[in-house]
Design a protein around this motif. Structure first.
Motif, PDB file in Angstrom:
ATOM      1  N   GLN A  49       0.825  -1.181   0.000  1.00 50.39           N
ATOM      2  CA  GLN A  49       0.000   0.000   0.000  1.00 50.39           C
ATOM      3  C   GLN A  49       0.873   1.248   0.000  1.00 50.39           C
ATOM      4  OE1 GLN A  49      -3.115   0.058  -0.466  1.00 50.39           O
ATOM      5  NE2 GLN A  49      -3.671  -2.066  -0.161  1.00 50.39           N
ATOM      6  N   PHE A  93     -10.434   7.330   4.148  1.00 44.65           N
ATOM      7  CA  PHE A  93      -9.276   6.802   3.438  1.00 44.65           C
ATOM      8  C   PHE A  93      -8.562   7.909   2.685  1.00 44.65           C
ATOM      9  CE2 PHE A  93     -10.086   2.267   3.869  1.00 44.65           C
ATOM     10  CZ  PHE A  93     -11.444   2.217   4.101  1.00 44.65           C
ATOM     11  N   PHE A 101      -4.961   3.308  -2.238  1.00 45.06           N
ATOM     12  CA  PHE A 101      -5.616   3.663  -0.990  1.00 45.06           C
ATOM     13  C   PHE A 101      -4.847   3.140   0.220  1.00 45.06           C
ATOM     14  CE2 PHE A 101      -9.805   5.430  -2.051  1.00 45.06           C
ATOM     15  CZ  PHE A 101      -9.820   5.211  -3.420  1.00 45.06           C
ATOM     16  N   GLY A 102      -4.981   3.879   1.306  1.00 48.56           N
ATOM     17  CA  GLY A 102      -4.464   3.426   2.581  1.00 48.56           C
ATOM     18  C   GLY A 102      -5.454   2.491   3.259  1.00 48.56           C
ATOM     19  N   GLN A 103      -5.117   2.112   4.493  1.00 47.83           N
ATOM     20  CA  GLN A 103      -5.951   1.155   5.238  1.00 47.83           C
ATOM     21  C   GLN A 103      -7.147   1.808   5.908  1.00 47.83           C
ATOM     22  OE1 GLN A 103      -5.374  -2.337   5.241  1.00 47.83           O
ATOM     23  NE2 GLN A 103      -4.171  -1.537   3.544  1.00 47.83           N
ATOM     24  N   TYR A 138     -11.419  -2.475  -7.531  1.00 51.66           N
ATOM     25  CA  TYR A 138     -10.709  -2.655  -6.268  1.00 51.66           C
ATOM     26  C   TYR A 138     -11.337  -3.824  -5.517  1.00 51.66           C
ATOM     27  CZ  TYR A 138      -8.633   2.013  -6.787  1.00 51.66           C
ATOM     28  OH  TYR A 138      -7.928   3.101  -7.237  1.00 51.66           O
ATOM     29  N   GLY A 159     -13.096  -5.098   6.908  1.00 50.47           N
ATOM     30  CA  GLY A 159     -12.354  -4.225   7.799  1.00 50.47           C
ATOM     31  C   GLY A 159     -11.015  -3.741   7.274  1.00 50.47           C
ATOM     32  N   GLN A 160     -10.780  -3.955   5.995  1.00 53.60           N
ATOM     33  CA  GLN A 160      -9.485  -3.573   5.429  1.00 53.60           C
ATOM     34  C   GLN A 160      -9.622  -2.416   4.456  1.00 53.60           C
ATOM     35  OE1 GLN A 160      -6.527  -5.184   6.392  1.00 53.60           O
ATOM     36  NE2 GLN A 160      -7.971  -6.003   7.889  1.00 53.60           N
ATOM     37  N   GLY A 161      -8.468  -1.968   3.958  1.00 52.00           N
ATOM     38  CA  GLY A 161      -8.459  -0.926   2.946  1.00 52.00           C
ATOM     39  C   GLY A 161      -8.759  -1.488   1.570  1.00 52.00           C
ATOM     40  N   LEU A 162      -8.629  -0.653   0.571  1.00 53.16           N
ATOM     41  CA  LEU A 162      -8.911  -1.065  -0.800  1.00 53.16           C
ATOM     42  C   LEU A 162      -7.634  -1.536  -1.476  1.00 53.16           C
ATOM     43  CD1 LEU A 162     -11.369   0.803  -0.099  1.00 53.16           C
ATOM     44  CD2 LEU A 162     -11.465   1.287  -2.545  1.00 53.16           C
ATOM     45  N   GLU A 163      -7.742  -2.677  -2.100  1.00 52.13           N
ATOM     46  CA  GLU A 163      -6.621  -3.246  -2.851  1.00 52.13           C
ATOM     47  C   GLU A 163      -6.865  -2.998  -4.334  1.00 52.13           C
ATOM     48  OE1 GLU A 163      -6.425  -7.457  -2.455  1.00 52.13           O
ATOM     49  OE2 GLU A 163      -4.638  -7.669  -3.693  1.00 52.13           O
TER      50      GLU A 163
END
Lengths: 114, 117
Positions: free
Chosen positions: A2, A88, A104-106, B35, B40-44
């Protein structure tokens, strides 16, 4: 990996207080964007700040960008219960081959208690 | 349409099956992104398309994942031989242009929640 990392991961405040969320990133960027996600929904764009800007305002939102520290902050003033959401940051790494890749971040989970 | 439309909104499948997820972007938006978001996580980042240019597939996690964009509009994300770790919300977004150019921002759909049993 990330590009961005938000801090804190979770934040709980009382209605009326200010909320500050931070974002750090690793490489030079074209711009930095902040998005909001309500539980179970898609993301909504909040504000964009270009790499040559240092501060930007939109209503109760204030975003700062420090390219020397590779960091940004999002301040929400006079928070409301309706501001409860995940926030985010997202960046586009500089470089012609990466112009489109928005990373994007977490995220920071904000809870505003009434 | 007025927004980005994704279907199905929910998909439950058995391990080993193939799934197709559809995204209908905002009319006139030349850039389209996929994405993945685990609980509960961010976007990959997975992939993005821009006009007639070759897509940036650098985020696809394995060769079981593929995506197409037909006629510069609708996109389909296909996952072959699904695995349990593929369970996630798959988000599509579109933009007038590439995110790094000018002030282009993404408009997201509500997502497709995939559960692999």
């Amino acid at each position: 990996s990330q590009q961005g990392e938000e801090d804190p991961q979770a934040l709980s405040i009382q209605e009326g207080e200010n909320a500050t969320m931070n974002c750090s990133y690793k490489t030079s960027i074209n711009n930095l964007q902040w998005y909001r996600q309500n539980s179970g929904r898609g993301l909504v764009h909040l504000i964009l700040i270009r790499s040559n800007e240092r501060e930007k305002h939109s209503g109760r939102l204030r975003v700062t960008l420090d390219t020397s520290k590779k960091s940004s902050s999002l301040l929400i003033t006079a928070s409301r219960a309706a501001d409860t959401a995940s926030y985010f940051c997202a960046t586009t790494p500089r470089g012609s081959s990466n112009t489109g890749k928005l990373i994007f971040g977490q995220g920071t989970t904000l809870q505003v208690k009434p | 349409g007025a927004g980005v439309s994704q279907s199905p909104s929910n998909k439950v499948t058995e391990k080993g099956k193939d799934v197709e997820l559809r995204c209908d972007p905002i009319s006139g938006h030349t850039a389209l992104y996929w994405y993945r978001q685990s609980l509960g996580q961010g976007l990959e980042f997975l992939i993005y398309f821009q006009g007639n240019s070759a897509p940036d597939k650098s985020g696809l996690p394995s060769d079981r994942f593929s995506a197409e964009r037909t006629g510069g509009s609708v996109s389909t994300l296909t996952i072959q031989r699904t695995q349990q770790e593929d369970s996630a919300v798959y988000l599509c977004a579109s933009s007038l242009g590439l995110a790094g150019a000018g002030a282009n921002v993404l408009t997201f759909g509500a997502g497709s929640r995939l559960t692999v049993l």
